[in-house]
Enzyme design. Sequence first.
Site, PDB file in Angstrom:
ATOM      1  N   ILE A 137       0.826  -1.201   0.000  1.00 35.69           N
ATOM      2  CA  ILE A 137       0.000   0.000   0.000  1.00 35.69           C
ATOM      3  C   ILE A 137       0.864   1.256   0.000  1.00 35.69           C
ATOM      4  CG2 ILE A 137      -1.952  -1.166   1.113  1.00 35.69           C
ATOM      5  CD1 ILE A 137      -1.172   0.391   3.702  1.00 35.69           C
ATOM      6  N   CYS A 138       0.341   2.264  -0.670  1.00 36.33           N
ATOM      7  CA  CYS A 138       1.019   3.550  -0.807  1.00 36.33           C
ATOM      8  C   CYS A 138       0.598   4.413   0.368  1.00 36.33           C
ATOM      9  CB  CYS A 138       0.568   4.147  -2.133  1.00 36.33           C
ATOM     10  SG  CYS A 138       1.184   5.754  -2.553  1.00 36.33           S
TER      11      CYS A 138
END
Lengths: 169, 392
Positions: free
Chosen positions: A115-116
């Site tokens: 995930i960013c």
Amino acid sequence: MVDEGTRKTLSSIPLLKTKAGPRDKELWPTRLKEEYQALIKYVQNNKEADNDWFRLESDKTGTKWFGKCWYVHNLLKYEFDLEFDIPVTYPTTAPELALPGLDGKTAKMYRGGKICLTDHFKPLWARNVPKFGIAHAMALGLGPWLAVEVPELIERGVVKYQEKSDEAK
Amino acid sequence: MANIEELKKKIVELEAKLKVAQGNVGPVREKIDVMSSEVVDSNPYSRLMALKRMGIVDNYEKIRELSVAVVGVGGVGSVTAEMLTRCGIGKLILFDYDKVELANMNRLFFQPHQAGLSKVDAAAGTLQSINPDVAIDAYNYNITTVDNFQNFCDTISTSSLTGGPVDLVLSCVDNFEARMAINTACNELNQRWFESGVSENAVSGHIQFIVPGETACFACAPPLVVASKIDEKTLKREGVCAASLPTTMGIVAGFLVQNTLKYLLNFGNVSHYLGYSALTDFFPTMALKPNPQCDDSFCRQRQTEFKAKPVVELATEVKEDSTPIHADNEWGISLVDENTPEEETSNLKLVDGVQVAYSIPVDNSTPETSSGGAVAASELSLEELMQQMKSM
């Protein structure tokens, strides 16, 4: 930078003490115990607040973690597999949480479904080494990510509700 | 119906097409034993060896004995590896765990037909055909995990052409975790390396030369960023993680390999830090001293070792250090008066236009957000805790 809800959640997760990564043969088991204690407390808190949203477990070495997280949207529960490795530079660097099932479905991800995170995550983590652990990464990283991304994924039709056929057995 | 003759003809045609599709037609570059400076069309090294005749490099052919590890074979690393290959480097050791994707095609080097291949294998294939004289080892794994990290350390300390440590490690990775892993390894192994990076908004980049104990390591300070003159609040991040441009990445790869060549072949000055701001065409350079309070114990150990070295060596270093700072001010790009009092952030002297990505409080006894108390030592064993978590 961090919203009030997240701040409150964070503040009720116990802080860790031992600065040790998986290469510190002697101190890592101590750190790992602290990780589990913080996680257990966090899950208990979540349950009490009727906001239970993940389960995690690790292999014996405590370097490979896997589990599930879920998000309720319009009364339907969407569940995702969660996995990550503890990097050799932990806890100086945070674990990179990954939802491999969503890989390629959203731009807010790096390869492999990592995930960013927001610009705020890394500075906050860096300022709190070694006190933050996996539970804090969940609360500060994955929790807000799911809250923003999952409704959008559902709206775009990329994520569809699935009856829980497996667990019914 | 077709007779046998026609079918045979068809087979020949199809085989020819297949060969073209597989790309194994056309002249193949043969191996060359010794670099020649003869200026003929067929000599791939003639223009490189001309550097000797022009007095730029003393012994260019030494490059054939040198080995370089490239960690991360993406937008910067692949171009870096290609440049070194074309320069005739003795050996390249490539590390990456990613696959080639069509989303990479806005950058240089990789081609659409390589989509799906591992980056290291795809790169090794292309590089080997460009220059078969280069020995290439490819490692397809993530260096930050416990198992792979040990292998990574062992590999960079035994992969030179004579079985010793590589001459230089080049970090071309795209994340903080991998940079810290390389930093940890190089501090422990006392291995010189270059850090490189391009910002997530694609309009700035940097390279940094790290000599353990002698220059600041990657853990000596929070990550350095080149001021982009963009207000962070106006930077739109919705729906994207990172942008990239082939230009910025090519420029950073060029800076990286240029300084690599200068270091390896001993010509010119090697920059300790060189930044690049694309929007203003601004290139800050500076020297960086290590932080005596660095978090990395091996960095502190290397600093002690360096201080114990003879003073003569130190003197030449100081001379080198001061050059870039003055060169920078000559351009008059700095906006702030030179006499501005220095900030109190340890002994980190940053040139104008470069700043730390974030600050870390010196006294971190009171964390910013958490007040939930520390974990009390549990009576339970690790196994019991694991079981408790599992049964929740």
